[in-house]
Enzyme design. Structure first.
Site, PDB file in Angstrom:
ATOM      1  N   CYS A   2       0.929  -1.108   0.079  1.00 54.14           N
ATOM      2  CA  CYS A   2      -0.067  -0.095   0.046  1.00 54.14           C
ATOM      3  C   CYS A   2       0.924   1.299  -0.105  1.00 54.14           C
ATOM      4  O   CYS A   2       2.016   1.165   0.312  1.00 54.14           O
ATOM      5  CB  CYS A   2      -1.020  -0.158   1.316  1.00 54.14           C
ATOM      6  N   ARG A  27       1.297   1.641  -6.146  1.00 52.94           N
ATOM      7  CA  ARG A  27       1.527   0.346  -5.077  1.00 52.94           C
ATOM      8  C   ARG A  27       0.326  -0.552  -4.873  1.00 52.94           C
ATOM      9  O   ARG A  27       0.060  -1.414  -4.062  1.00 52.94           O
ATOM     10  CB  ARG A  27       2.078   1.092  -3.861  1.00 52.94           C
ATOM     11  N   TRP A  74      -3.560  -1.756  -0.857  1.00 51.70           N
ATOM     12  CA  TRP A  74      -3.548  -3.066  -1.547  1.00 51.70           C
ATOM     13  C   TRP A  74      -3.937  -4.090  -0.450  1.00 51.70           C
ATOM     14  O   TRP A  74      -2.975  -4.376   0.077  1.00 51.70           O
ATOM     15  CB  TRP A  74      -2.343  -3.094  -2.302  1.00 51.70           C
ATOM     16  N   ASN A 100       0.781  -0.025   6.339  1.00 55.75           N
ATOM     17  CA  ASN A 100       0.947  -1.033   5.350  1.00 55.75           C
ATOM     18  C   ASN A 100       1.908  -2.163   6.118  1.00 55.75           C
ATOM     19  O   ASN A 100       2.536  -1.824   7.073  1.00 55.75           O
ATOM     20  CB  ASN A 100       2.255  -0.519   4.270  1.00 55.75           C
ATOM     21  N   GLY A 101       1.602  -3.515   5.670  1.00 52.56           N
ATOM     22  CA  GLY A 101       2.023  -4.437   6.346  1.00 52.56           C
ATOM     23  C   GLY A 101       0.893  -5.414   6.817  1.00 52.56           C
ATOM     24  O   GLY A 101      -0.049  -5.264   6.471  1.00 52.56           O
ATOM     25  N   GLU A 483       8.030 -22.179 -18.196  1.00 57.23           N
ATOM     26  CA  GLU A 483       7.872 -20.771 -17.810  1.00 57.23           C
ATOM     27  C   GLU A 483       9.093 -19.946 -18.406  1.00 57.23           C
ATOM     28  O   GLU A 483       8.815 -18.885 -18.835  1.00 57.23           O
ATOM     29  CB  GLU A 483       7.847 -20.823 -16.158  1.00 57.23           C
ATOM     30  N   LYS A 487       8.636 -16.544 -20.605  1.00 54.40           N
ATOM     31  CA  LYS A 487       8.989 -15.232 -20.231  1.00 54.40           C
ATOM     32  C   LYS A 487       9.557 -14.593 -21.463  1.00 54.40           C
ATOM     33  O   LYS A 487       9.550 -13.728 -22.001  1.00 54.40           O
ATOM     34  CB  LYS A 487       9.888 -15.167 -19.175  1.00 54.40           C
ATOM     35  N   GLU A 490       7.250 -13.663 -24.369  1.00 51.43           N
ATOM     36  CA  GLU A 490       6.423 -12.694 -24.368  1.00 51.43           C
ATOM     37  C   GLU A 490       7.109 -11.123 -24.146  1.00 51.43           C
ATOM     38  O   GLU A 490       6.289 -10.279 -24.597  1.00 51.43           O
ATOM     39  CB  GLU A 490       5.440 -12.920 -23.301  1.00 51.43           C
ATOM     40  N   HIS A 506      12.183 -36.854 -29.323  1.00 48.84           N
ATOM     41  CA  HIS A 506      11.117 -37.483 -30.452  1.00 48.84           C
ATOM     42  C   HIS A 506      10.643 -36.202 -31.083  1.00 48.84           C
ATOM     43  O   HIS A 506       9.438 -36.454 -31.451  1.00 48.84           O
ATOM     44  CB  HIS A 506       9.683 -37.918 -29.305  1.00 48.84           C
ATOM     45  N   LYS A 605      -2.288  -7.280 -18.678  1.00 48.82           N
ATOM     46  CA  LYS A 605      -1.998  -7.645 -17.308  1.00 48.82           C
ATOM     47  C   LYS A 605      -3.023  -8.681 -16.719  1.00 48.82           C
ATOM     48  O   LYS A 605      -2.677  -9.651 -16.339  1.00 48.82           O
ATOM     49  CB  LYS A 605      -1.888  -6.549 -16.421  1.00 48.82           C
TER      50      LYS A 605
HETATM   51  C1  F6R Z   1       2.790 -14.532 -18.194  1.00 45.85           C
HETATM   52  C2  F6R Z   1       1.610 -14.132 -17.582  1.00 45.85           C
HETATM   53  C3  F6R Z   1       0.056 -14.743 -18.019  1.00 45.85           C
HETATM   54  C4  F6R Z   1      -0.610 -15.015 -16.697  1.00 45.85           C
HETATM   55  C5  F6R Z   1      -2.135 -15.536 -17.234  1.00 45.85           C
HETATM   56  C6  F6R Z   1      -2.958 -15.730 -16.119  1.00 45.85           C
HETATM   57  O1  F6R Z   1       3.812 -13.747 -17.780  1.00 45.85           O
HETATM   58  O2  F6R Z   1       1.345 -13.237 -16.928  1.00 45.85           O
HETATM   59  O3  F6R Z   1       0.296 -16.017 -18.507  1.00 45.85           O
HETATM   60  O4  F6R Z   1      -0.017 -15.662 -16.033  1.00 45.85           O
HETATM   61  O5  F6R Z   1      -2.781 -14.412 -18.194  1.00 45.85           O
HETATM   62  O6  F6R Z   1      -3.124 -14.621 -15.152  1.00 45.85           O
HETATM   63  P1  F6R Z   1      -3.721 -14.841 -13.865  1.00 45.85           P
HETATM   64  O7  F6R Z   1      -2.493 -15.621 -12.832  1.00 45.85           O
HETATM   65  O8  F6R Z   1      -3.839 -13.289 -13.161  1.00 45.85           O
HETATM   66  O9  F6R Z   1      -4.896 -15.515 -13.862  1.00 45.85           O
END
Ligand code: F6R
Length: 610
Positions: A2, A27, A74, A100-101, A483, A487, A490, A506, A605
């Site tokens: 927060c 934040r 938050w 915060n915390g 993963e 990363k 993307e 294979h 996001k």
């Molecule tokens: C990759 C990424 C996405 C999310 C996916 C699910 O870096 O951020 O693949 O993991 O869109 O999002 P959440 O976890 O918010 O359901």
């Protein structure tokens, strides 16, 4: 997490703290509020939602007081609504607190305060502080003594600011674990959780250390320890620009969030480990041990990065808890007549708690009679509200589009849940204690991996022109290969594929030549020797090998072109460490290629559409 800002001086406090809040909005932004001292009274205004909602509610005529504190929240405890928004006040409405915390012993303190007649309005841990200070204030000489007395009674972390009608031009602020500073103006002073909130007014700040309290008035400020003994502190001049400060001095949110992982992992673990009993405790699981024992099958559903942590969870659940577990893409699960019933536990994993497919999959599971659990980062999000129970990740806001710290916290939360389920079944107390101890060490081990950042940055230079990269791992580190590849794809737009190392022969082995970098996740675990054989296969075809290895493992010295070491831990926890170099590698490659790391093209996001 927060954001906090406070002002005391000759100007109108409301306008200044609102301006500070807007700067802190990155934040957290699920609710906001402020408290001002006006005509010997405390005036509090709060609103759920973004700061603009609070501003609208206040209208054009802002309160006139000259001392005030404000907060953008938050949520960690309690839903993000107006009642739970900060500031929180005491029974008499004579003092206000922003925090915060996490106060870990809030439950016990709340019960004790309730017995002594205090009436609570919110579900937050913060409100106990307001009531504790209220109790102590009449018997002490000053507000700071009452605040210190209250802080002596709490466990956990805090950055707080307090105002009281008893000392109308004073703000008392304190820190343990959550950042806080005093910003020094001319005839006016500020407190803030970070400098960006106040930089428009002054660049002279005193950073509080853990265990310090500040008494801030318009003409002066004092820094004390928790026993109210005065301390000398240096004033720092802040030269950074605003945008850099919001990112904690890092060039991008993604890097900030990668670097925050020791802390975010610690926050996921906080208050949950029971070392003696070799198990864990959760606040919001809402499923009794008896009901957990009736679970015959687990389905974990998620998307993207969260789906990768689900795969790690599957391996954990089957190995330690011996419960048959399947992982489903949420987008597939919802449309394919899945077999779930009341003996199935369906777990949804989501950073945002808003992903449309994951939400729909969980609704479908519920409709078919399954019990549902959420492993969610954003408190009060739709999934968090709709599931029967859950485990919050407490990783803090994740702003960078590429998920990093949420992933490591998801793995940790899955390990905690596995431990709980395992201890109810076949896992012995000794095995349980081993896992608890290994979990407790993780934050420190993650810090050690982060010291490798300069080495990984150099390595990135050699990979910026790659057109394809293969990521290979086995066992717990197969999902880490997926993963690592995600990363890179993307944020750098380089094609990358993750594969189980032994499956390479294979098909993908056909791709290997001297232009193809292959990243092996090869820590010393139960499948290490097998992975070494797979590395030999790649080397025999001229591939360039980058290996993530355990500290001190020299077996790969000759085979790997580049090695990045991670510390040793239990097999099931290696992904928390092995993914960190892959996050950094993707980050540095993307930066070198000039990509927009925090907002990669075409991505959002939170994917709230199908
Ligand atoms: C990759 C990424 C996405 C999310 C996916 C699910 O870096 O951020 O693949 O993991 O869109 O999002 P959440 O976890 O918010 O359901």
């Amino acid at each position: 997490m927060c954001g906090i800002v406070g002002y005391t001086g000759p100007r109108q406090a409301a306008a200044l703290v609102l301006e500070g809040l807007r700067r802190l909005e990155y934040r957290g932004y699920d609710s906001a509020g402020l408290a001002l001292i006006e005509d010997g009274r405390i005036e509090v205004h709060k609103a759920a939602g973004k700061i603009s909602v609070l501003e609208k509610a206040l209208g054009a005529k802002l309160p006139a007081g000259h001392t005030g504190i404000a907060h953008t929240r938050w949520a960690t405890h309690g839903a993000p609504n107006t009642v739970n928004a900060h500031p929180h006040t005491d029974c008499g409405g004579t003092l206000a607190v922003v925090h915060n915390g996490i106060i870990e012993n809030a439950g016990a303190l709340r019960t004790a305060l309730g017995k002594r007649g205090h009436v609570f309005r919110s579900e937050t841990d913060t409100e106990v502080l307001a009531h504790l200070i209220e109790e102590l204030l009449p018997g002490t000489g000053s507000l700071v003594e009452a605040v210190a007395g209250a802080l002596h009674q709490v466990d956990g972390t805090y950055g707080i600011a307090v105002v009281s009608t008893r000392e109308p031009d004073t703000i008392v602020a304190a820190r343990r674990g959550s950042p806080l500073l005093v910003a020094i103006g001319s005839g006016e002073n500020f407190v803030a959780s970070d400098a960006s909130a106040v930089l428009a007014h002054t660049r002279s700040v005193v950073y509080l250390d853990d265990g310090e309290i500040a008494v801030v008035r318009p003409q002066d400020y004092r820094i004390l320890d928790l026993d109210t003994v005065e301390k000398e502190k240096t004033v720092t001049r802040v030269d950074w620009d605003l945008a850099t400060i919001e990112r904690g001095g890092h060039a991008h949110f993604m890097l900030k969030e990668i670097m925050e992982q020791p802390e975010s992992v610690r926050n996921t673990l906080r208050g949950r480990l029971l070392e003696e009993e070799g198990t864990v405790r959760f606040g919001g699981l809402n499923i009794s041990d008896e009901e957990l024992l009736k679970v015959q099958r687990i389905v974990i559903t998620a998307c993207g990065t969260s789906w990768h942590s689900a795969l790690i969870g599957e391996y954990m659940m089957e190995e330690l808890a011996r419960i048959p577990t399947e992982v489903e893409y949420a987008s597939e699960f919802r449309y394919r007549n899945p077999i779930v019933d009341e003996r199935t536990l369906v777990i949804g994993i989501s950073q945002s708690g808003e992903t449309a497919d994951t939400l729909a999959a969980l609704r479908e599971a519920k409709r078919r009679g399954a019990r549902t659990l959420g492993l969610i980062n954003v408190v009060g999000s739709t999934i968090a509200r709709e599931v029967d129970g859950g485990i919050y990740l407490h990783a803090g806001p994740e702003i960078g589009v590429a998920s990093t710290k949420a992933f490591t916290s998801q793995i940790v939360a899955m390990a905690l849940l596995t431990l709980k389920m395992g201890r109810l079944r076949a896992l012995s107390i000794l095995q349980g204690r081993d896992v608890v101890r290994a979990l407790a060490k993780l934050p420190e081990l993650v810090s050690r991996v982060l010291t490798k950042a300069p080495l990984i940055e150099q390595l990135a230079d050699r990979l910026i022109r790659a057109q394809n990269v293969l990521y290979l791992g086995r066992g717990y580190n197969f999902p880490v290969a997926l993963e690592g590849a995600l990363k890179l794809k993307e944020i750098s737009y380089i094609h990358a594929e993750g594969y189980p190392a032994a499956e390479m022969k294979h098909g993908p082995i056909a791709l290997i030549d001297d232009l193809m970098p292959v990243v092996f996740i090869a820590p010393k675990d139960g499948v290490h020797q097998k992975v070494v054989s797979n590395i030999e296969e790649v080397k025999a075809r001229g591939g360039r090998v980058i290996a993530i290895v355990t500290e001190g493992d020299t077996a790969l010295d000759k085979l790997a072109d580049h090695r990045i070491e991670i510390p040793e831990t239990l097999d099931l926890l290696t992904p928390v460490l092995s993914v960190v170099p892959l996050q950094l590698l993707a980050y540095y490659i993307a930066v070198r290629r000039g990509c927009n790391v925090d907002q990669p093209r075409n991505l959002a996001k939170s994917v709230t559409v199908e």
